[in-house]
Scaffold this motif. Structure first.
Motif, short mmCIF file in Angstrom:
data_model
loop_
_atom_site.label_atom_id
_atom_site.label_comp_id
_atom_site.label_asym_id
_atom_site.label_seq_id
_atom_site.Cartn_x
_atom_site.Cartn_y
_atom_site.Cartn_z
N SER A 1 25.15 47.62 36.30
CA SER A 1 26.37 46.81 36.33
C SER A 1 27.11 47.05 35.03
N ASN B 1 30.14 45.83 32.40
CA ASN B 1 31.04 44.81 31.89
C ASN B 1 31.87 45.44 30.80
N LYS C 1 34.23 43.09 35.34
CA LYS C 1 32.85 43.29 35.80
C LYS C 1 32.90 44.30 36.93
#
Length: 128
Positions: A50, A52, A92
């Motif tokens: 992920s 960010n 995000k």
């Protein structure tokens, strides 16, 4: 100015955070020395990552209120905007979120954290 920025680029890099592999980078936006993008990509044990990222202007950072946080697991720099104004644009996985006032940057040790804080402070003053 370029020395401080080069230091940031060289020292904000990949490491392990809470047992997960993390990649970090900082870069200028729109060839503007004062507008930066910090990206933190974390990959878990299953290989799922992920991302960010945070866009901010250096002169918005309050270098006096920003601090280094040390825990048993990691060392991080907690950058805070002046008067905690929501001036940092988070993303995000590429999706924009609501503006926030803080950014966390992970580092390997306290000495590097102090040097990064000094570089950010120098750049912030030059961007006013």
């Amino acid at each position: 100015k370029s020395d401080a920025y080069s230091f940031l680029v060289e020292n904000i890099k990949g490491l392990e955070v809470a047992g997960k592999k993390a990649e970090q980078k900082i870069e200028q936006i729109e060839s503007n020395n004062c507008k930066l993008k910090y990206t933190f990509t974390e990959t878990d044990s299953k290989g799922i990552s992920s991302e960010n990222s945070y866009e901010f202007i250096l002169s918005d950072i309050d270098c006096i209120k920003s601090e280094i946080e040390i825990s048993s697991k990691d060392v991080k720099i907690n950058l805070v905007t002046k008067e905690k104004q929501t001036l940092v644009k988070p993303y995000k996985n590429g999706e924009p979120g609501n503006f926030i006032y803080t950014i966390e940057i992970y580092v390997n040790d306290v000495l590097t954290a102090k040097k990064i804080m000094a570089a950010i402070s120098t750049l912030s003053k030059e961007c006013k």
